[in-house]
Design a protein around this motif. Structure first.
Motif, short mmCIF file in Angstrom:
data_model
loop_
_atom_site.label_atom_id
_atom_site.label_comp_id
_atom_site.label_asym_id
_atom_site.label_seq_id
_atom_site.Cartn_x
_atom_site.Cartn_y
_atom_site.Cartn_z
N LEU A 1 0.85 -1.18 0.00
CA LEU A 1 0.00 0.00 0.00
C LEU A 1 0.89 1.23 0.00
O LEU A 1 1.71 1.41 0.89
CB LEU A 1 -0.91 -0.01 1.24
N GLN B 1 -0.51 4.54 -0.79
CA GLN B 1 -1.33 5.68 -0.37
C GLN B 1 -2.71 5.20 0.02
O GLN B 1 -3.22 4.25 -0.56
CB GLN B 1 -1.51 6.69 -1.50
N SER B 2 -3.30 5.89 0.98
CA SER B 2 -4.72 5.70 1.27
C SER B 2 -5.27 7.04 1.73
O SER B 2 -4.62 7.77 2.45
CB SER B 2 -4.94 4.61 2.32
N ASN C 1 -13.25 5.87 -0.26
CA ASN C 1 -11.96 5.47 0.28
C ASN C 1 -11.08 5.03 -0.87
O ASN C 1 -11.42 4.10 -1.60
CB ASN C 1 -12.12 4.33 1.29
N ASP C 2 -9.97 5.72 -1.06
CA ASP C 2 -9.05 5.44 -2.15
C ASP C 2 -7.79 4.76 -1.62
O ASP C 2 -7.24 5.17 -0.61
CB ASP C 2 -8.61 6.74 -2.83
N PHE C 3 -7.34 3.75 -2.34
CA PHE C 3 -6.13 3.02 -1.99
C PHE C 3 -5.29 2.88 -3.25
O PHE C 3 -5.79 2.49 -4.30
CB PHE C 3 -6.46 1.62 -1.45
N TYR D 1 -1.98 0.92 -4.62
CA TYR D 1 -1.06 -0.18 -4.35
C TYR D 1 0.03 -0.21 -5.41
O TYR D 1 -0.23 0.02 -6.59
CB TYR D 1 -1.79 -1.52 -4.39
N ARG E 1 -4.99 1.75 -8.51
CA ARG E 1 -5.81 2.57 -7.62
C ARG E 1 -7.17 1.91 -7.48
O ARG E 1 -7.86 1.66 -8.47
CB ARG E 1 -5.97 3.98 -8.17
#
Length: 74
Positions: free
Chosen positions: A28, A30-31, A38-40, A42, A54
Motif C-alpha cells: 500500500l 497511499q490511502s 476510500n481510495d487506496f 497499491y 488505484r
C-alpha cells in the motif's frame, strides 16, 4: 459483478500477465478519503515489473468496489 463480468476480468488479467508476468507482491503506497470514497493506491510487483493500481471503495459499504484504475496505464 455488474461492472466487470468474468470474461472482462479474465481479459484484463491476461493483458497484465502478458506484459508483467505473474503477480508476486503488493504494498500500500497511499490511502485517503476523497469525495466520500476510500481510495487506496497499491504498488504491485510482478515477475517482469511493477504496476500501480488505484482501488476506490464505497465508504458506506467497504465491500463495494466503485472504481479500479491503473494510473500509469497497463
Amino acid at each position: 459483478k455488474t461492472g466487470v463480468n468474468e470474461t472482462s476480468f479474465k481479459d484484463l488479467q491476461g493483458q497484465i500477465q502478458a506484459k508483467y508476468g505473474k503477480y508476486t507482491l503488493k504494498t500500500l503506497s497511499q490511502s485517503y478519503t476523497s469525495q466520500g470514497y476510500n481510495d487506496f493506491v497499491y504498488n504491485c510487483t510482478f515477475e517482469n515489473g511493477s504496476l500501480a493500481i488505484r482501488l476506490v471503495m464505497n465508504a458506506n459499504d467497504p465491500r463495494i468496489v466503485e472504481g479500479l484504475w491503473f494510473p500509469n496505464g497497463i
